[in-house]
Design an enzyme around this catalytic site. Sequence first.
Site, PDB file in Angstrom:
ATOM      1  N   ARG A  20       0.826  -1.217   0.000  1.00  0.00           N
ATOM      2  CA  ARG A  20       0.000   0.000   0.000  1.00  0.00           C
ATOM      3  C   ARG A  20       0.857   1.263   0.000  1.00  0.00           C
ATOM      4  NH1 ARG A  20      -3.394   0.661   4.640  1.00  0.00           N
ATOM      5  NH2 ARG A  20      -1.689  -0.374   5.661  1.00  0.00           N
ATOM      6  N   ASN A  38      -6.290  -2.378   2.069  1.00  0.00           N
ATOM      7  CA  ASN A  38      -6.257  -3.832   2.175  1.00  0.00           C
ATOM      8  C   ASN A  38      -7.683  -4.354   2.217  1.00  0.00           C
ATOM      9  OD1 ASN A  38      -3.472  -4.121   2.290  1.00  0.00           O
ATOM     10  ND2 ASN A  38      -3.402  -4.063   4.513  1.00  0.00           N
TER      11      ASN A  38
END
Length: 99
Positions: A20, A38
């Site tokens: 990320r 996520n």
Amino acid sequence: MSGVIRHVTITGRVQGVGYRAWVREHANARSLEGWVRNRRDGSVEAVFAGPDGVVADMITACGRGPISARVDRVREDAGTSDLLNLRGAGERFAFLPTV
């Protein structure tokens, strides 16, 4: 925002490896708008908005990801302004909570 909006889902070993943060860094470097988060199923989901070629380049880069990741698949779909607007007001590229 002018250009395209794309919604992508990345599967493989993409959680717990800095994926990320890597997405945010690379999206910011390309001046893209959007978000990344996520998912409970182990995948990572992102929305990218900007010029078509720049968004396409970012999606291609997602297929590689950071060195510690193993990307099995990048699924790309058309995105919407509703999806883009899940980020907070005033945020260019955001981390969203896990879903």
